[in-house]
Design an enzyme around this catalytic site. Structure first.
Site, PDB file in Angstrom:
ATOM      1  N   SER A 127     -41.887   5.361   7.693  1.00  0.00           N
ATOM      2  CA  SER A 127     -41.491   5.845   6.370  1.00  0.00           C
ATOM      3  C   SER A 127     -40.023   6.233   6.389  1.00  0.00           C
ATOM      4  O   SER A 127     -39.509   6.702   7.409  1.00  0.00           O
ATOM      5  CB  SER A 127     -42.328   7.078   6.018  1.00  0.00           C
ATOM      6  OG  SER A 127     -41.800   7.733   4.902  1.00  0.00           O
ATOM      7  N   TYR A 152     -44.807  15.613   6.697  1.00  0.00           N
ATOM      8  CA  TYR A 152     -45.048  14.170   6.624  1.00  0.00           C
ATOM      9  C   TYR A 152     -43.987  13.417   7.427  1.00  0.00           C
ATOM     10  O   TYR A 152     -44.319  12.572   8.268  1.00  0.00           O
ATOM     11  CB  TYR A 152     -45.045  13.713   5.156  1.00  0.00           C
ATOM     12  CG  TYR A 152     -45.141  12.224   4.999  1.00  0.00           C
ATOM     13  CD1 TYR A 152     -46.317  11.553   5.304  1.00  0.00           C
ATOM     14  CD2 TYR A 152     -44.062  11.483   4.533  1.00  0.00           C
ATOM     15  CE1 TYR A 152     -46.409  10.181   5.161  1.00  0.00           C
ATOM     16  CE2 TYR A 152     -44.155  10.115   4.372  1.00  0.00           C
ATOM     17  CZ  TYR A 152     -45.321   9.466   4.695  1.00  0.00           C
ATOM     18  OH  TYR A 152     -45.418   8.096   4.561  1.00  0.00           O
TER      19      TYR A 152
END
Length: 159
Positions: A127, A152
């Site tokens: 990501s 995250y």
């Protein structure tokens, strides 16, 4: 070839599985179908995939060693495409434990199953959140990722 796609009910996982099926591969799609995104959308995607005779769906969490072990015992995969993750930057601030479980322990489970079963190829999707506070544009894999801004981002960087 039989290919495992984790996160098959997600946007990218669904499109990846559909493309692989269209290319003539057998696809096993794994997803926990959690409530983070609209479950109805996930179920609709899975219904489309399940119309293909070479698609099998497994509802399980990545960090469930028994479910993962049973899946890899039953299926020999030529490839694993690991797209599943607990997504969402804001939610990671509220429930960091969900991210550690899914994104770190779940990824470890995928790695270990691939290692023990000698899966020839694993593809992992990270990501842009790993770049966090970096202001250098464009992002590059050659630059540091030392300042993620969310749990995250931390879990994706850890992987």
């Amino acid at each position: 070839m039989r290919i495992l796609v984790t996160g098959a009910a997600g946007f990218i996982g669904f499109h990846m599985a559909e493309r692989l099926l269209d290319d003539g591969h057998e696809v096993v799609g794994l997803d926990s179908v959690n409530q983070y995104y609209d479950v109805r959308v996930k179920e609709a995607r899975l219904a489309i995939l399940q119309a293909h005779r070479h698609f099998e769906f497994v509802r399980a969490g990545l960090a469930d060693p028994e479910a993962m072990n049973q899946l890899f015992d039953r299926c020999e995969f030529g490839r694993v495409i690991h797209l599943a993750a607990q997504a969402g930057v804001r939610y990671s601030l509220e429930r960091p434990d969900a991210y550690v479980t899914s994104n770190i322990l779940g990824f470890l489970q995928v790695l270990e199953e691939c290692r023990y079963r000698k899966v020839p190829h694993l593809i992992y999707a990270s990501s842009s959140s790993v770049y966090g506070a970096s202001t250098q544009m464009p992002f590059s894999v050659k630059r540091g990722t030392d300042h993620p801004l969310s749990m995250y981002g931390v879990t994706k960087r850890t992987n």
